[in-house]
Design a protein around this motif. Structure first.
Motif, PDB file in Angstrom:
ATOM      1  N   MET A   1      45.223  14.250  50.490  1.00  0.00           N
ATOM      2  CA  MET A   1      45.060  15.052  51.686  1.00  0.00           C
ATOM      3  C   MET A   1      46.050  16.210  51.711  1.00  0.00           C
ATOM      4  O   MET A   1      45.711  17.299  52.109  1.00  0.00           O
ATOM      5  N   SER A   2      47.285  15.948  51.283  1.00  0.00           N
ATOM      6  CA  SER A   2      48.297  17.005  51.325  1.00  0.00           C
ATOM      7  C   SER A   2      47.979  18.102  50.321  1.00  0.00           C
ATOM      8  O   SER A   2      48.288  19.271  50.562  1.00  0.00           O
ATOM      9  N   SER A   3      47.358  17.771  49.197  1.00  0.00           N
ATOM     10  CA  SER A   3      47.000  18.815  48.236  1.00  0.00           C
ATOM     11  C   SER A   3      45.860  19.675  48.770  1.00  0.00           C
ATOM     12  O   SER A   3      45.823  20.875  48.510  1.00  0.00           O
ATOM     13  N   ALA A   4      44.943  19.097  49.518  1.00  0.00           N
ATOM     14  CA  ALA A   4      43.868  19.890  50.126  1.00  0.00           C
ATOM     15  C   ALA A   4      44.429  20.820  51.187  1.00  0.00           C
ATOM     16  O   ALA A   4      44.020  21.983  51.290  1.00  0.00           O
ATOM     17  N   PHE A   5      45.381  20.342  51.962  1.00  0.00           N
ATOM     18  CA  PHE A   5      46.029  21.182  52.972  1.00  0.00           C
ATOM     19  C   PHE A   5      46.811  22.310  52.313  1.00  0.00           C
ATOM     20  O   PHE A   5      46.757  23.460  52.767  1.00  0.00           O
ATOM     21  N   ALA A   6      47.526  22.003  51.232  1.00  0.00           N
ATOM     22  CA  ALA A   6      48.279  23.022  50.501  1.00  0.00           C
ATOM     23  C   ALA A   6      47.332  24.052  49.901  1.00  0.00           C
ATOM     24  O   ALA A   6      47.622  25.257  49.905  1.00  0.00           O
ATOM     25  N   TRP A   7      46.203  23.614  49.376  1.00  0.00           N
ATOM     26  CA  TRP A   7      45.213  24.541  48.825  1.00  0.00           C
ATOM     27  C   TRP A   7      44.677  25.454  49.911  1.00  0.00           C
ATOM     28  O   TRP A   7      44.523  26.658  49.707  1.00  0.00           O
ATOM     29  N   PHE A   8      44.379  24.897  51.088  1.00  0.00           N
ATOM     30  CA  PHE A   8      43.861  25.693  52.194  1.00  0.00           C
ATOM     31  C   PHE A   8      44.887  26.738  52.640  1.00  0.00           C
ATOM     32  O   PHE A   8      44.551  27.906  52.834  1.00  0.00           O
ATOM     33  N   ILE A   9      46.133  26.336  52.805  1.00  0.00           N
ATOM     34  CA  ILE A   9      47.186  27.262  53.221  1.00  0.00           C
ATOM     35  C   ILE A   9      47.382  28.350  52.168  1.00  0.00           C
ATOM     36  O   ILE A   9      47.508  29.535  52.497  1.00  0.00           O
ATOM     37  N   ALA A  10      47.394  27.989  50.895  1.00  0.00           N
ATOM     38  CA  ALA A  10      47.564  28.971  49.822  1.00  0.00           C
ATOM     39  C   ALA A  10      46.403  29.964  49.805  1.00  0.00           C
ATOM     40  O   ALA A  10      46.607  31.164  49.604  1.00  0.00           O
ATOM     41  N   THR A  11      45.201  29.495  50.041  1.00  0.00           N
ATOM     42  CA  THR A  11      44.043  30.381  50.070  1.00  0.00           C
ATOM     43  C   THR A  11      44.108  31.338  51.245  1.00  0.00           C
ATOM     44  O   THR A  11      43.849  32.535  51.102  1.00  0.00           O
ATOM     45  N   VAL A  12      44.471  30.837  52.409  1.00  0.00           N
ATOM     46  CA  VAL A  12      44.526  31.682  53.601  1.00  0.00           C
ATOM     47  C   VAL A  12      45.653  32.711  53.493  1.00  0.00           C
ATOM     48  O   VAL A  12      45.501  33.844  53.937  1.00  0.00           O
ATOM     49  N   VAL A  13      46.763  32.334  52.870  1.00  0.00           N
ATOM     50  CA  VAL A  13      47.855  33.294  52.692  1.00  0.00           C
ATOM     51  C   VAL A  13      47.492  34.324  51.634  1.00  0.00           C
ATOM     52  O   VAL A  13      47.784  35.513  51.779  1.00  0.00           O
ATOM     53  N   THR A  14      46.835  33.908  50.574  1.00  0.00           N
ATOM     54  CA  THR A  14      46.439  34.833  49.522  1.00  0.00           C
ATOM     55  C   THR A  14      45.310  35.747  49.974  1.00  0.00           C
ATOM     56  O   THR A  14      45.298  36.933  49.656  1.00  0.00           O
ATOM     57  N   LEU A  15      44.377  35.226  50.707  1.00  0.00           N
ATOM     58  CA  LEU A  15      43.249  36.005  51.225  1.00  0.00           C
ATOM     59  C   LEU A  15      43.254  35.911  52.753  1.00  0.00           C
ATOM     60  O   LEU A  15      42.481  35.145  53.338  1.00  0.00           O
ATOM     61  N   PRO A  16      44.105  36.701  53.417  1.00  0.00           N
ATOM     62  CA  PRO A  16      44.226  36.559  54.869  1.00  0.00           C
ATOM     63  C   PRO A  16      42.975  36.987  55.631  1.00  0.00           C
ATOM     64  O   PRO A  16      42.825  36.632  56.795  1.00  0.00           O
ATOM     65  N   ILE A  17      42.078  37.691  54.980  1.00  0.00           N
ATOM     66  CA  ILE A  17      40.820  38.063  55.635  1.00  0.00           C
ATOM     67  C   ILE A  17      40.023  36.800  55.961  1.00  0.00           C
ATOM     68  O   ILE A  17      39.349  36.736  56.991  1.00  0.00           O
TER      69      ILE A  17
END
Length: 126
Positions: A1-17
């Motif tokens: 679960m924590s890796s999915a959350f980290a992936w989501f946060i990394a994606t949103v920070v990398t692609l803030p749109i």
């Protein structure tokens, strides 16, 4: 679960749109007001755009430009405060902060687009 959350946060920070769009979709479903949802999504995603500008600039030039980002943010705040005081002869704090925040959103959105394009072109030609 924590890796999915980290992936989501990394994606949103990398692609803030994507983060802006998710905030827009959620708020438009709740409020049913599109213009309000656009403004609220911009307010919520400014931090994502600032962090994306930081990480993209770090990736392109391998240096931290956090101090330039902070100076730009505070210069906008100083300029807005002076202009607001000159025009209104009084400082309406909530309106002032909202204006500073939204102008910084526009500024960092443009910087994000420019740096993303520059980084993409740079990686293509090198």
């Amino acid at each position: 679960m924590s890796s999915a959350f980290a992936w989501f946060i990394a994606t949103v920070v990398t692609l803030p749109i994507i983060g802006w769009y998710l905030a827009y979709i959620i708020t438009v479903k709740i409020t049913k007001k599109k213009s309000y949802s656009v403004r609220l999504a911009a307010d919520l995603s400014l931090v994502l755009f600032i962090s994306a500008v930081y990480f993209i600039s770090y990736e392109i030039w391998d240096q931290s430009f956090l101090w330039i980002i902070l100076i730009a943010f505070f210069l906008v705040a100083i300029c807005f405060t002076v202009v607001h005081w000159k025009v209104a002869n009084d400082i309406h704090f909530v309106r002032l902060v909202r204006g500073i925040w939204r102008f910084n959103f526009i500024l960092f959105f443009i910087i994000y687009l420019v740096l993303s394009t520059y980084g993409f072109v740079l990686r293509l030609i090198s």
